[in-house]
Design a protein around this motif. Structure first.
Motif, short mmCIF file in Angstrom:
data_model
loop_
_atom_site.label_atom_id
_atom_site.label_comp_id
_atom_site.label_asym_id
_atom_site.label_seq_id
_atom_site.Cartn_x
_atom_site.Cartn_y
_atom_site.Cartn_z
N GLN A 222 44.07 46.37 42.21
CA GLN A 222 44.75 47.54 41.52
C GLN A 222 44.35 49.05 42.02
O GLN A 222 45.21 49.95 42.15
CB GLN A 222 44.38 47.61 39.77
CG GLN A 222 45.18 48.37 38.86
CD GLN A 222 44.49 49.65 38.86
OE1 GLN A 222 43.32 49.86 38.78
NE2 GLN A 222 45.34 50.70 38.67
N ASN B 27 47.63 41.31 34.82
CA ASN B 27 46.36 40.99 35.04
C ASN B 27 45.97 39.56 34.19
O ASN B 27 45.32 38.71 34.62
CB ASN B 27 45.52 42.12 33.80
CG ASN B 27 45.40 43.14 34.77
OD1 ASN B 27 45.07 43.18 36.19
ND2 ASN B 27 45.02 44.37 34.30
N LEU C 65 40.62 41.79 40.50
CA LEU C 65 41.80 42.37 40.01
C LEU C 65 41.87 43.98 40.05
O LEU C 65 42.79 44.60 40.52
CB LEU C 65 42.16 42.01 38.71
CG LEU C 65 42.89 40.54 38.39
CD1 LEU C 65 42.77 40.09 36.90
CD2 LEU C 65 44.41 40.53 39.16
N TYR D 267 44.41 36.84 36.45
CA TYR D 267 43.06 36.26 35.88
C TYR D 267 42.84 34.84 36.16
O TYR D 267 41.97 34.22 36.14
CB TYR D 267 42.95 36.68 34.40
CG TYR D 267 41.39 36.42 34.35
CD1 TYR D 267 40.42 36.81 34.78
CD2 TYR D 267 41.22 35.56 33.22
CE1 TYR D 267 39.00 36.69 34.38
CE2 TYR D 267 40.07 35.28 32.68
CZ TYR D 267 38.57 35.80 33.39
OH TYR D 267 37.44 35.31 33.07
#
Length: 108
Positions: free
Chosen positions: A67, A51, A63, A55
């Motif tokens: 995921q 992450n 994200l 990011y």
């Protein structure tokens, strides 16, 4: 690509932490919890860097959508390998819809 690879590794450990103990129902609950915590530790070793790296390129929402898609793919594969559960046609269609959600989440 590094983010996706790390998220895949993270999700393998997450799925194992959440479901592998079901193969050992004769073990005490405390043992199952400790095993799951141990596996979850490795999940975070991969998830947090994924992450942080991701990011820099993706939004937090992107994200999360990515995921979730990876989670379902990893879960389906591990459920098939470990629990011998084959995905049904309706699950495959629902996965296609989720892939569509990923497409729209990343569409400019």
């Amino acid at each position: 690509m590094k983010t996706v690879f790390l998220l895949i590794l993270s999700n393998i450990f997450m799925t194992l932490a959440w479901y592998l103990h079901l193969k050992f129902k004769n073990k005490p609950l405390v043992a199952a919890i400790m095993m799951s915590w141990g596996l979850a530790f490795f999940e975070y070793i991969f998830q947090v860097p994924a992450n942080r790296i991701g990011y820099s390129t993706f939004s937090v929402t992107q994200l999360k959508v990515l995921q979730e898609c990876i989670t379902l793919a990893v879960f389906t594969l591990l459920a098939w390998i470990i629990f011998k559960e084959s995905p049904s046609w309706n699950l495959l269609i629902s996965y296609l819809l989720i892939i569509g959600a990923v497409f729209f989440a990343f569409k400019g």
